[in-house]
Design a protein around this motif. Structure first.
Motif, PDB file in Angstrom:
ATOM      1  N   SER A 162      34.420  48.803  41.827  1.00  0.00           N
ATOM      2  CA  SER A 162      34.541  48.524  43.263  1.00  0.00           C
ATOM      3  C   SER A 162      34.308  47.048  43.543  1.00  0.00           C
ATOM      4  CB  SER A 162      33.530  49.365  44.055  1.00  0.00           C
ATOM      5  OG  SER A 162      33.855  50.732  43.992  1.00  0.00           O
ATOM      6  N   PHE A 163      33.343  46.460  42.849  1.00  0.00           N
ATOM      7  CA  PHE A 163      33.090  45.032  43.028  1.00  0.00           C
ATOM      8  C   PHE A 163      34.306  44.199  42.629  1.00  0.00           C
ATOM      9  CE2 PHE A 163      31.676  41.206  40.578  1.00  0.00           C
ATOM     10  CZ  PHE A 163      31.499  40.373  41.684  1.00  0.00           C
ATOM     11  N   PHE A 164      34.882  44.483  41.468  1.00  0.00           N
ATOM     12  CA  PHE A 164      36.057  43.717  41.027  1.00  0.00           C
ATOM     13  C   PHE A 164      37.211  43.829  42.026  1.00  0.00           C
ATOM     14  CE2 PHE A 164      34.611  44.441  36.380  1.00  0.00           C
ATOM     15  CZ  PHE A 164      33.842  43.292  36.410  1.00  0.00           C
ATOM     16  N   LEU A 165      37.414  45.016  42.565  1.00  0.00           N
ATOM     17  CA  LEU A 165      38.488  45.205  43.542  1.00  0.00           C
ATOM     18  C   LEU A 165      38.187  44.476  44.849  1.00  0.00           C
ATOM     19  CD1 LEU A 165      39.405  48.965  42.988  1.00  0.00           C
ATOM     20  CD2 LEU A 165      40.743  46.951  42.335  1.00  0.00           C
ATOM     21  N   GLU A 166      36.924  44.417  45.235  1.00  0.00           N
ATOM     22  CA  GLU A 166      36.535  43.671  46.426  1.00  0.00           C
ATOM     23  C   GLU A 166      36.763  42.174  46.244  1.00  0.00           C
ATOM     24  OE1 GLU A 166      34.827  44.878  49.813  1.00  0.00           O
ATOM     25  OE2 GLU A 166      36.641  45.745  48.947  1.00  0.00           O
ATOM     26  N   VAL A 167      36.476  41.674  45.045  1.00  0.00           N
ATOM     27  CA  VAL A 167      36.749  40.262  44.759  1.00  0.00           C
ATOM     28  C   VAL A 167      38.238  39.984  44.898  1.00  0.00           C
ATOM     29  CG1 VAL A 167      36.706  38.457  42.984  1.00  0.00           C
ATOM     30  CG2 VAL A 167      34.744  39.979  43.264  1.00  0.00           C
ATOM     31  N   SER A 168      39.060  40.858  44.336  1.00  0.00           N
ATOM     32  CA  SER A 168      40.508  40.702  44.449  1.00  0.00           C
ATOM     33  C   SER A 168      40.954  40.735  45.908  1.00  0.00           C
ATOM     34  CB  SER A 168      41.210  41.817  43.659  1.00  0.00           C
ATOM     35  OG  SER A 168      42.606  41.749  43.816  1.00  0.00           O
ATOM     36  N   ARG A 169      40.365  41.619  46.687  1.00  0.00           N
ATOM     37  CA  ARG A 169      40.765  41.769  48.090  1.00  0.00           C
ATOM     38  C   ARG A 169      40.476  40.518  48.914  1.00  0.00           C
ATOM     39  NH1 ARG A 169      38.318  42.818  52.700  1.00  0.00           N
ATOM     40  NH2 ARG A 169      36.281  43.236  51.735  1.00  0.00           N
ATOM     41  N   VAL A 170      39.284  39.937  48.741  1.00  0.00           N
ATOM     42  CA  VAL A 170      38.902  38.796  49.597  1.00  0.00           C
ATOM     43  C   VAL A 170      39.482  37.476  49.098  1.00  0.00           C
ATOM     44  CG1 VAL A 170      36.792  39.951  50.335  1.00  0.00           C
ATOM     45  CG2 VAL A 170      36.693  38.322  48.431  1.00  0.00           C
ATOM     46  N   PHE A 270      33.187  33.287  32.510  1.00  0.00           N
ATOM     47  CA  PHE A 270      34.620  33.513  32.670  1.00  0.00           C
ATOM     48  C   PHE A 270      35.174  32.791  33.897  1.00  0.00           C
ATOM     49  CE2 PHE A 270      32.818  37.566  31.026  1.00  0.00           C
ATOM     50  CZ  PHE A 270      33.398  37.572  29.775  1.00  0.00           C
ATOM     51  N   ARG A 271      36.443  32.451  33.780  1.00  0.00           N
ATOM     52  CA  ARG A 271      37.212  32.080  34.969  1.00  0.00           C
ATOM     53  C   ARG A 271      38.480  32.928  34.982  1.00  0.00           C
ATOM     54  NH1 ARG A 271      39.031  26.009  35.691  1.00  0.00           N
ATOM     55  NH2 ARG A 271      40.696  26.591  34.220  1.00  0.00           N
ATOM     56  N   PHE A 272      38.628  33.699  36.052  1.00  0.00           N
ATOM     57  CA  PHE A 272      39.821  34.505  36.269  1.00  0.00           C
ATOM     58  C   PHE A 272      40.595  33.934  37.448  1.00  0.00           C
ATOM     59  CE2 PHE A 272      36.901  37.499  34.234  1.00  0.00           C
ATOM     60  CZ  PHE A 272      37.718  38.161  33.329  1.00  0.00           C
ATOM     61  N   ARG A 273      41.898  34.044  37.382  1.00  0.00           N
ATOM     62  CA  ARG A 273      42.748  33.635  38.503  1.00  0.00           C
ATOM     63  C   ARG A 273      43.499  34.848  39.035  1.00  0.00           C
ATOM     64  NH1 ARG A 273      44.071  28.836  40.436  1.00  0.00           N
ATOM     65  NH2 ARG A 273      43.177  27.844  38.576  1.00  0.00           N
ATOM     66  N   LYS A 274      43.555  34.963  40.347  1.00  0.00           N
ATOM     67  CA  LYS A 274      44.274  36.069  40.968  1.00  0.00           C
ATOM     68  C   LYS A 274      45.769  35.751  40.968  1.00  0.00           C
ATOM     69  CE  LYS A 274      44.712  38.715  45.248  1.00  0.00           C
ATOM     70  NZ  LYS A 274      44.203  38.910  46.625  1.00  0.00           N
ATOM     71  N   VAL A 275      46.513  36.516  40.188  1.00  0.00           N
ATOM     72  CA  VAL A 275      47.948  36.264  40.057  1.00  0.00           C
ATOM     73  C   VAL A 275      48.783  37.401  40.625  1.00  0.00           C
ATOM     74  CG1 VAL A 275      47.677  34.755  38.062  1.00  0.00           C
ATOM     75  CG2 VAL A 275      47.944  37.234  37.709  1.00  0.00           C
ATOM     76  N   GLY A 276      48.128  38.435  41.128  1.00  0.00           N
ATOM     77  CA  GLY A 276      48.860  39.560  41.698  1.00  0.00           C
ATOM     78  C   GLY A 276      47.905  40.505  42.405  1.00  0.00           C
ATOM     79  N   ASN A 277      48.454  41.602  42.890  1.00  0.00           N
ATOM     80  CA  ASN A 277      47.656  42.612  43.577  1.00  0.00           C
ATOM     81  C   ASN A 277      47.288  43.745  42.617  1.00  0.00           C
ATOM     82  OD1 ASN A 277      47.770  41.343  46.149  1.00  0.00           O
ATOM     83  ND2 ASN A 277      49.876  42.094  46.381  1.00  0.00           N
ATOM     84  N   PRO A 278      46.239  44.489  42.918  1.00  0.00           N
ATOM     85  CA  PRO A 278      45.855  45.599  42.041  1.00  0.00           C
ATOM     86  C   PRO A 278      46.961  46.630  41.899  1.00  0.00           C
ATOM     87  CG  PRO A 278      44.078  45.083  43.574  1.00  0.00           C
ATOM     88  CD  PRO A 278      45.277  44.289  44.025  1.00  0.00           C
ATOM     89  N   ALA A 279      47.066  47.199  40.706  1.00  0.00           N
ATOM     90  CA  ALA A 279      48.029  48.267  40.473  1.00  0.00           C
ATOM     91  C   ALA A 279      47.653  49.491  41.296  1.00  0.00           C
ATOM     92  CB  ALA A 279      48.060  48.623  38.988  1.00  0.00           C
ATOM     93  N   GLU A 280      48.646  50.278  41.640  1.00  0.00           N
ATOM     94  CA  GLU A 280      48.367  51.501  42.394  1.00  0.00           C
ATOM     95  C   GLU A 280      47.581  52.488  41.526  1.00  0.00           C
ATOM     96  OE1 GLU A 280      51.808  53.274  44.069  1.00  0.00           O
ATOM     97  OE2 GLU A 280      52.481  51.434  45.089  1.00  0.00           O
ATOM     98  N   ASN A 281      46.699  53.224  42.194  1.00  0.00           N
ATOM     99  CA  ASN A 281      45.883  54.235  41.513  1.00  0.00           C
ATOM    100  C   ASN A 281      45.098  53.657  40.330  1.00  0.00           C
ATOM    101  OD1 ASN A 281      46.935  56.270  43.241  1.00  0.00           O
ATOM    102  ND2 ASN A 281      48.768  56.389  41.956  1.00  0.00           N
ATOM    103  N   ILE A 282      44.587  52.453  40.521  1.00  0.00           N
ATOM    104  CA  ILE A 282      43.838  51.805  39.450  1.00  0.00           C
ATOM    105  C   ILE A 282      42.496  52.497  39.259  1.00  0.00           C
ATOM    106  CG2 ILE A 282      42.889  50.104  41.079  1.00  0.00           C
ATOM    107  CD1 ILE A 282      42.839  48.085  38.780  1.00  0.00           C
ATOM    108  N   HIS A 283      42.111  52.672  38.004  1.00  0.00           N
ATOM    109  CA  HIS A 283      40.826  53.289  37.678  1.00  0.00           C
ATOM    110  C   HIS A 283      40.178  52.498  36.551  1.00  0.00           C
ATOM    111  CE1 HIS A 283      41.405  56.833  40.178  1.00  0.00           C
ATOM    112  NE2 HIS A 283      42.625  56.950  39.685  1.00  0.00           N
ATOM    113  N   LEU A 284      38.866  52.323  36.647  1.00  0.00           N
ATOM    114  CA  LEU A 284      38.118  51.682  35.575  1.00  0.00           C
ATOM    115  C   LEU A 284      37.866  52.712  34.495  1.00  0.00           C
ATOM    116  CD1 LEU A 284      36.515  49.327  34.382  1.00  0.00           C
ATOM    117  CD2 LEU A 284      34.554  50.037  35.742  1.00  0.00           C
ATOM    118  N   ARG A 285      38.370  52.431  33.291  1.00  0.00           N
ATOM    119  CA  ARG A 285      38.132  53.333  32.165  1.00  0.00           C
ATOM    120  C   ARG A 285      36.652  53.304  31.827  1.00  0.00           C
ATOM    121  NH1 ARG A 285      37.514  53.059  26.714  1.00  0.00           N
ATOM    122  NH2 ARG A 285      37.743  50.798  26.673  1.00  0.00           N
TER     123      ARG A 285
END
Length: 312
Positions: A162-170, A270-285
């Motif tokens: 949820s945290f990773f997805l929130e980072v992507s969202r903002v 780490f340094r990550f760059r946002k290059v796209g939107n989350p995939a649909e129905n994404i789940h953390l394995r």
């Protein structure tokens, strides 16, 4: 300690432990004559023989030098000027103060779940915005940050996905996620594929365990644990409270220090760059280990005897 011997605690029990731990840390800091200067909670970074990635060179003598250096190493050559910067899990505000000192960000915002941290930050840093909030449900609009930082905080998050997805969202498109923490390698095997599906591209991946251990060696050499003002908490004695702070600080010889030294845990940047939107129905394995990630981490760090005493 192997996984099958580690007791698994419920989310509510873990929240109790973390709340009491950080309350204890804040009480110790505030009771110290140096409390007003204690703006960092990170374990620090010392270059040793490793080339520095920072574009800022600190003087030989500098207040909170190793903790400041950790932030500068995390930033590296990432452009910070005229950027909207968000620090999730901002603690006592040291990281954002560092950015404010050495760069010209357009805005600086810190968020933390601990109300005492936020109260301290608001009094200490008048030109930085701080608010209380949850990393797993950030109280910000979509695409409002150019840079999100997270420093030694995510190991406490019960739902890391949820945290990773929130980072992507903002984050805005092409935004940057600067991320550093203590990890179990098994967890990273889960995180990397998830972050890729969440729209992130990995740009920097550094193992700085040895640099953090040097910083802990230096901190241990000048460390004196004062017991003045301590009365213990719940079932913990004064001595056990001091031991907890020592463990949290990873001073030389402690369980937390040895976990890093042995390679059971690693400190990565780490340094990550946002290059796209989350995939649909994404789940953390979720592997068997990562399912109980925070419980395992707390048990390894504090030990089961102290964990049991902190739970009502």
């Amino acid at each position: 300690m192997t996984e099958d011997k580690t007791k698994v605690y419920t989310d509510q029990q873990i929240k109790q432990v973390l709340y009491k731990l950080y309350d204890l840390i804040n009480r110790q800091i505030e009771s110290s004559e140096y409390g007003d200067y204690a703006t960092f909670l990170n374990w620090g970074y010392v270059s040793g023989d490793t080339p520095s990635h920072s574009v800022v060179q600190l003087p030989k003598i500098y207040l909170n030098k190793s903790s400041t250096q950790l932030i500068l190493e995390l930033v590296g050559d990432t452009p910070m000027d005229n950027r909207h910067v968000l620090d999730v899990g901002c603690g006592r505000g040291g990281a954002l103060s560092c950015i404010d000192t050495f760069f010209n960000a357009k805005s600086l915002t810190g968020i933390d779940l601990n109300s005492e941290n936020i109260s301290f930050c608001k009094k200490k840093f008048k030109n930085i915005s701080f608010q209380e909030g949850n990393a797993e449900s950030l109280p910000f609009q979509d695409h409002t940050s150019d840079i999100v930082m997270n420093i030694e905080s995510s190991s406490n998050y019960l739902n890391i996905g949820s945290f990773f997805l929130e980072v992507s969202r903002v984050l805005k498109p092409d935004g940057v996620f600067l991320y550093t923490d203590i990890f179990n390698l098994q967890d990273l095997d889960d995180y990397f594929p998830f972050l890729k599906k969440a729209g992130f591209k990995l740009e920097v991946n550094r193992d700085i365990t040895s640099n953090v251990l040097i910083a802990r060696d230096e901190a241990s050499a000048g460390f004196v644990m004062g017991m003045d003002g301590f009365k213990g908490i719940d079932k913990l004695s004064v001595e056990e409270c001091c031991k907890m702070i020592d463990l949290y600080s990873a001073h030389k010889g402690t369980r937390s220090y040895k976990l890093l030294q042995s390679g059971q845990f690693v400190y990565r940047m780490f340094r990550f760059r946002k290059v796209g939107n989350p995939a649909e129905n994404i789940h953390l394995r979720i592997s068997n280990h990562s399912k109980n990630r925070v419980s395992n981490f707390c048990s390894e760090l504090l030990g089961q005897e102290i964990m049991e005493k902190m739970i009502d």
